[in-house]
Design a protein around this motif. Structure first.
Motif, PDB file in Angstrom:
ATOM      1  N   HIS A   1       0.848  -1.267   0.127  1.00 31.28           N
ATOM      2  CA  HIS A   1      -0.168  -0.056  -0.068  1.00 31.28           C
ATOM      3  C   HIS A   1       0.899   1.227   0.038  1.00 31.28           C
ATOM      4  O   HIS A   1       1.853   1.156   0.730  1.00 31.28           O
ATOM      5  CB  HIS A   1      -0.742   0.217   1.306  1.00 31.28           C
ATOM      6  CG  HIS A   1      -1.652   1.228   1.377  1.00 31.28           C
ATOM      7  ND1 HIS A   1      -2.722   1.651   0.819  1.00 31.28           N
ATOM      8  CD2 HIS A   1      -1.356   2.409   2.361  1.00 31.28           C
ATOM      9  CE1 HIS A   1      -3.076   2.842   1.266  1.00 31.28           C
ATOM     10  NE2 HIS A   1      -2.145   3.361   1.833  1.00 31.28           N
TER      11      HIS A   1
ATOM     12  N   GLU B   1      -5.980  -1.270  -0.932  1.00 29.38           N
ATOM     13  CA  GLU B   1      -6.351   0.275  -0.864  1.00 29.38           C
ATOM     14  C   GLU B   1      -6.362   0.696   0.628  1.00 29.38           C
ATOM     15  O   GLU B   1      -6.033   1.823   1.036  1.00 29.38           O
ATOM     16  CB  GLU B   1      -7.753   0.565  -1.398  1.00 29.38           C
ATOM     17  CG  GLU B   1      -7.852   0.421  -2.719  1.00 29.38           C
ATOM     18  CD  GLU B   1      -9.218   0.807  -3.380  1.00 29.38           C
ATOM     19  OE1 GLU B   1     -10.067   1.279  -2.666  1.00 29.38           O
ATOM     20  OE2 GLU B   1      -9.627   0.767  -4.491  1.00 29.38           O
ATOM     21  N   ASP B   2      -6.311  -0.293   1.751  1.00 27.68           N
ATOM     22  CA  ASP B   2      -6.516   0.150   3.115  1.00 27.68           C
ATOM     23  C   ASP B   2      -5.141  -0.672   3.805  1.00 27.68           C
ATOM     24  O   ASP B   2      -5.288  -2.016   3.687  1.00 27.68           O
ATOM     25  CB  ASP B   2      -7.778  -0.540   3.565  1.00 27.68           C
ATOM     26  CG  ASP B   2      -7.983   0.063   4.989  1.00 27.68           C
ATOM     27  OD1 ASP B   2      -6.801   0.318   5.750  1.00 27.68           O
ATOM     28  OD2 ASP B   2      -9.117   0.092   5.443  1.00 27.68           O
TER      29      ASP B   2
ATOM     30  N   ARG C   1      -4.689  -1.416   6.632  1.00 32.11           N
ATOM     31  CA  ARG C   1      -5.199  -2.500   7.381  1.00 32.11           C
ATOM     32  C   ARG C   1      -5.264  -3.793   7.078  1.00 32.11           C
ATOM     33  O   ARG C   1      -5.074  -4.877   7.955  1.00 32.11           O
ATOM     34  CB  ARG C   1      -6.654  -2.000   8.028  1.00 32.11           C
ATOM     35  CG  ARG C   1      -6.602  -0.938   9.073  1.00 32.11           C
ATOM     36  CD  ARG C   1      -7.898  -0.537   9.589  1.00 32.11           C
ATOM     37  NE  ARG C   1      -8.806  -0.035   8.604  1.00 32.11           N
ATOM     38  CZ  ARG C   1     -10.056   0.263   8.602  1.00 32.11           C
ATOM     39  NH1 ARG C   1     -10.508   0.356   9.694  1.00 32.11           N
ATOM     40  NH2 ARG C   1     -10.635   0.738   7.680  1.00 32.11           N
TER      41      ARG C   1
END
Length: 218
Positions: A34, A54-55, A57
């Motif tokens: 990312h 995209e995240d 996490r």
């Protein structure tokens, strides 16, 4: 044994390419990454087997990922490192790992609490064949006792590709944190020291009045 699986958070510095390459050469597997949108496509082409997320996490919470590589903007690196270690992952971070004493204390506490490995990538030692060879000679006693070290770190400024955060010491770590950290790391390595104290430091902006907070000399 199964290879170490790792994810990359942040593509803010070109060091991400050498850090990733070194890990892959050692047998580790890049799973996900990312970072800045402008870098995602190019990085992905070099590592088609890894997925862009995209995240971040998705990397921090990924059960199959054991190691997080942090190459975000320097003032964000501690936050990612703390999060990674709290999620039970090791952290491999580009220098400077922190931009203030308070941030460094946070990172150290996160490292010491569970005893998770946290390694800083000092490329001018870890990725330099000449420095590694010189260090091997010193440790073998080939040059005798080390009584003094002198380290210089000239760099081209390269204004065109530099992002705005590079010119803000609070975000980049300043010239001593960004560049002289290499020489500090080398001093410890070549002298066999585990700790050292800075007794004097000086920074200036000599040639860039249009960027008043920038340090071009240290």
């Amino acid at each position: 044994p199964a290879p170490v699986r790792f994810g990359v958070i942040g593509l803010a510095h070109l060091h991400v390419f050498s850090m990733t390459a070194l890990l892959r050469e050692a047998g580790a597997e890049l799973v996900a990454f990312h970072g800045e949108a402008s870098m995602m496509a190019g990085f992905g082409k070099l590592h088609p087997g890894a997925r862009a997320v995209e995240d971040p996490r998705g990397i921090l919470e990924g059960d199959s990922i054991q190691l997080v590589v942090g190459v975000d903007v320097p003032d964000r690196r501690v936050a990612w490192g703390v999060a990674a270690m709290e999620h039970g992952k090791d952290y491999f971070v580009d220098k400077p790992a922190a931009v203030s004493r308070e941030e460094l204390a946070r990172l150290r506490a996160a490292h010491e609490a569970p005893g998770r490995p946290c390694v800083i990538f000092f490329s001018e030692r870890l990725a330099s064949r000449s420095t590694r060879r010189a260090l091997a000679l010193v440790r073998a006693g080939a040059i005798g006792e080390v009584v003094e070290t002198i380290g210089l770190g000239p760099h081209q400024l390269g204004l065109a590709p530099r992002p705005d955060w590079f010119f803000e010491p609070g975000r980049s770590g300043g010239i001593l944190g960004d560049l002289a950290s290499h020489q500090m790391d080398q001093f410890l390595a070549f002298t066999g020291s585990e700790d050292a104290r800075v007794v004097a430091a000086r920074t200036e902006n000599r040639l860039h009045p249009d960027r008043p907070t920038f340090e071009d000399y240290g």
